[in-house]
Design a protein around this motif. Structure first.
Motif, mmCIF file in Angstrom:
data_model
loop_
_atom_site.group_PDB
_atom_site.id
_atom_site.type_symbol
_atom_site.label_atom_id
_atom_site.label_comp_id
_atom_site.label_asym_id
_atom_site.label_seq_id
_atom_site.Cartn_x
_atom_site.Cartn_y
_atom_site.Cartn_z
ATOM 1 N N ALA A 47 57.066 -29.235 54.838
ATOM 2 C CA ALA A 47 56.940 -31.726 54.262
ATOM 3 C C ALA A 47 57.582 -32.448 54.768
ATOM 4 N N ARG A 48 59.066 -32.031 54.834
ATOM 5 C CA ARG A 48 60.047 -33.355 54.891
ATOM 6 C C ARG A 48 60.663 -32.420 55.578
ATOM 7 N N VAL A 91 67.722 -30.836 61.119
ATOM 8 C CA VAL A 91 67.023 -30.547 60.965
ATOM 9 C C VAL A 91 66.681 -30.060 62.709
ATOM 10 N N ARG A 92 66.823 -29.462 63.365
ATOM 11 C CA ARG A 92 66.445 -29.425 65.085
ATOM 12 C C ARG A 92 64.689 -29.069 64.422
ATOM 13 N N VAL A 93 63.727 -29.909 64.934
ATOM 14 C CA VAL A 93 62.125 -29.981 65.289
ATOM 15 C C VAL A 93 61.979 -29.927 66.598
ATOM 16 N N SER A 94 61.201 -29.221 67.082
ATOM 17 C CA SER A 94 60.097 -29.545 67.894
ATOM 18 C C SER A 94 58.975 -29.411 67.708
ATOM 19 N N ALA A 95 58.037 -29.103 68.975
ATOM 20 C CA ALA A 95 56.692 -29.387 69.115
ATOM 21 C C ALA A 95 56.130 -28.930 70.215
ATOM 22 N N ALA A 121 50.765 -31.817 65.912
ATOM 23 C CA ALA A 121 51.234 -32.771 65.319
ATOM 24 C C ALA A 121 52.276 -31.841 64.385
ATOM 25 N N ARG A 122 53.201 -32.605 64.021
ATOM 26 C CA ARG A 122 54.220 -32.629 63.637
ATOM 27 C C ARG A 122 54.006 -32.385 61.470
ATOM 28 N N ALA A 159 66.058 -24.869 62.354
ATOM 29 C CA ALA A 159 65.293 -25.001 62.952
ATOM 30 C C ALA A 159 64.046 -24.817 62.511
ATOM 31 N N LEU A 160 62.415 -26.075 62.859
ATOM 32 C CA LEU A 160 61.638 -26.166 62.471
ATOM 33 C C LEU A 160 60.615 -26.220 64.082
ATOM 34 N N ASP A 161 59.636 -25.287 64.165
ATOM 35 C CA ASP A 161 59.364 -25.001 65.653
ATOM 36 C C ASP A 161 57.603 -25.044 65.218
ATOM 37 N N PHE A 162 56.577 -25.367 66.542
ATOM 38 C CA PHE A 162 55.242 -25.946 66.057
ATOM 39 C C PHE A 162 54.498 -25.363 67.218
ATOM 40 N N ALA A 163 53.627 -25.247 66.958
ATOM 41 C CA ALA A 163 52.510 -24.974 68.332
ATOM 42 C C ALA A 163 51.619 -24.730 67.639
#
Length: 622
Positions: A293-294, A299-303, A308-309, A352-356
């Motif tokens: 959510a926040r 935090v290492r964020v990738s998408a 959308a993140r 880390a937070l990753d999106f697909a």
């Protein structure tokens, strides 16, 4: 005839190709920069500068390939590597450089290569007495194994004014090229020592005083009526509304029955059960939801592109929560995206937070999710309907698949197709078998692996069959150009076979098309493979075109080819419905049918057009 004898009619290097070459040959490029930089700046600063120069060597867009001999370009790693190497040399030879470029920076430590013996020390002293162009000439000769003719062209392209003087100066050195590969000149294998500890303590005290003053000023500026003012209609952090609270509540996560997939009308991520040894760890699940959510600044964020993140609209579905290697991993699904949260076992620092994006995934597209990557190995979480998993080398179609043990749906480590120094000799893929057949998927650096197929668009088949494996083998390494592009599937279509002039055998034309999860951004490569060649050569490429796809199952491409007698030809081929082909520009010629062979000169450019059986015109890919 090998692929190095094939040169596209017009060539350019895009940023993805240059990035792939930089990652694959990074240690080699940093060693080259370290050797060319002036030794007088100190070993620690020289190391950081070498890394900075290489990391900043990528072009900003698609640029013409350097005018370096074709044979040299292929031996060195292709036009992408040739371009990056040229950028590194130009930067290292730039006069008046006093400070390293921004990044990388290391605070509190001095880094320097491991010490060599007396021979290495003597060579370093002799190199320090040379000019920068002479050091570059010596490194290109010994480290890159280039003949003097190629060295001359590279130095000229790098902006060296007097190449002859540089070569003559380098000639005064003895010939200990073997020493250039020693740890003395390896800025990727380093030793660390602390900097001045007393000076650091004084600087830290000053920084703390400054931070305290800044905090007081910030508090005063934020008082009501002054400072930055109110946030208007924006909600405060972790807004107290039902949807936001439900999305952050681990007790409201959706959990699916382990047998739901057997009776459900859908077979996709929505029927995956929750697995792992920490599905009951509410604190871990709470952290994963809160970070989704926040995400904080640490935090290492990738998408994947087009994903959308933002946080979930409501409680997502839990697919996995457990310990994998050295991390705690949580995998969640909200109907459109897969989100993977990972934190070290010892705490949350370095999370880390990753999106697909996975909307529209069917049975074939929802067979596996990447859980972790460590030391070049990959672990997957597999769909509950997968019965067997195996590891297969796509470059070796005759070899069998090696079985991968499964533990609660998690595979044992699989060697990933990560870039390695030197030529691409293997490409490992994941083989999945369920009640409907066997499929191949490949890791392209994202959460969801890409599915591999083969055949004419509209009639493709899984790439696990013997014929499809033979089709894919010469082109497996071209998949590296598709990393981190949000690729959903890649199809290989052998659309033509062409007899080579002067009895050279028959070459194959294959079109590979990568479809993305977002729909747009499809990438097309027309590739040419000569008899006996280990790899296919990219003859043309395009993006966001319908060619080689189900909507437009047609293609036309050409390539310059040199026979064993040294004669150059323009070879062109179109899809089977091509009625005629015409070449114009640097080469003039035409032929009836889907194949064209015309004598040409090395380096010429040609515009290709074809006529299909329905009378429509097709333009050649470039």
């Amino acid at each position: 005839m090998q692929s190095q004898d094939v040169v596209p009619p017009s060539s350019a290097v895009d940023v993805e190709q240059a990035e792939a070459a930089l990652v694959e040959h990074y240690p080699r490029l940093v060693r080259l920069a370290y050797l060319v930089l002036p030794p007088g700046r100190g070993r620690s600063r020289r190391v950081l500068t070498a890394h900075a120069l290489v990391q900043r060597a990528l072009p900003r867009g698609r640029v013409p390939a350097p005018l370096i001999p074709a044979q040299s370009a292929v031996r060195d790693g292709g036009p992408g590597y040739t371009l990056v190497r040229l950028q590194v040399l130009r930067a290292a030879l730039r006069p008046g450089r006093r400070l390293p470029p921004p990044l990388p920076q290391v605070w509190g430590l001095k880094l320097f290569p491991r010490s060599g013996g007396a021979d290495e020390l003597a060579l370093d002293q002799r190199l320090s007495a040379l000019t920068g162009p002479a050091r570059a000439a010596h490194a290109l000769r010994g480290l890159e194994r280039l003949p003097d003719g190629d060295v001359r062209e590279v130095l000229t392209a790098a902006g060296v004014a007097d190449v002859d003087a540089a070569l003559a100066e380098a000639d005064r050195l003895p010939d200990p090229y073997r020493l250039l590969d020693s740890p003395e000149f390896d800025p990727c294998s380093l030793q660390a020592r602390p900097t001045d500890l007393l000076r650091r303590r004084r600087h830290l005290k000053a920084a703390l005083v400054g931070a305290a003053a800044l905090t007081v000023c910030g508090a005063l500026l934020a008082l009501p009526g002054d400072g930055w003012g109110p946030d208007g209609a924006a909600a405060p952090p972790y807004a107290r509304n039902p949807a936001a609270q439900a999305a952050l509540d681990p007790g409201k996560l959706t959990r699916v029955s382990p047998t739901a997939w057997k009776t459900s009308a859908r077979t996709d991520f929505s029927v995956w059960p929750a697995r792992g040894d920490r599905t009951g760890d509410r604190a871990l699940l709470r952290r994963a939801l809160a970070v989704w959510a926040r995400p904080g600044n640490g935090v290492r964020v990738s998408a994947t592109p087009g994903t959308a993140r933002g946080g979930p609209a409501g409680p997502p579905q839990l697919l996995y929560a457990g310990t994998v290697d050295t991390a705690h991993v949580v995998v969640l699904y909200d109907g459109l995206r897969i989100a993977r949260y990972a934190e070290p076992r010892g705490g949350t620092r370095g999370a880390a937070l990753d999106f697909a994006r996975v909307d529209g995934a069917g049975r074939a597209g929802s067979g596996a999710v990447v859980l972790s990557r460590a030391d070049g190995n990959v672990r997957y979480l597999l769909a509950p309907w997968v019965r067997e998993a195996g590891e297969r080398d796509l470059r070796e179609p005759g070899s069998g698949a090696m079985a991968l043990p499964l533990t609660d749906g998690v595979t044992s480590p699989l060697a990933g197709p990560a870039p390695k120094p030197g030529p691409c000799t293997s490409w490992n893929v994941l083989e999945l078998t369920d009640g409907t057949g066997t499929r191949l998927v490949t890791d392209l650096g994202e959460l969801v692996p890409a599915r591999l197929t083969a055949g004419r668009p509209g009639g493709t088949r899984e790439a696990s069959g013997a014929k499809a494996l033979r089709t894919w083998a010469p082109y497996a390494c071209s998949l590296s150009a598709l990393r981190s592009a949000g690729v959903r599937s890649v199809n290989a279509w052998e659309f033509a076979g062409q007899p080579l002039p002067e009895g050279g055998g028959e070459a194959a034309w294959v079109c590979t098309r990568a479809e993305t999860w977002r729909g747009g951004g499809a990438r097309v490569l027309a590739q040419f493979h000569t008899p006996g060649g280990r790899f296919g050569a990219v003859a043309a490429k395009a993006q966001d075109v319908p060619a080689c796809g189900e909507r437009e199952p047609r293609v036309l491409a050409g390539v310059l080819w040199k026979s064993e007698n040294g004669h150059w030809y323009l070879l062109a081929a179109g899809s089977p419905d091509t009625r005629s082909i015409r070449a114009a520009g640097g080469v003039e010629g035409s032929a009836k049918g889907p194949l064209l062979t015309v004598r040409a000169r090395n380096g010429v450019q040609a515009d290709l057009t074809g006529t299909r059986e329905n009378g429509r015109t097709i333009t050649g890919l470039r």
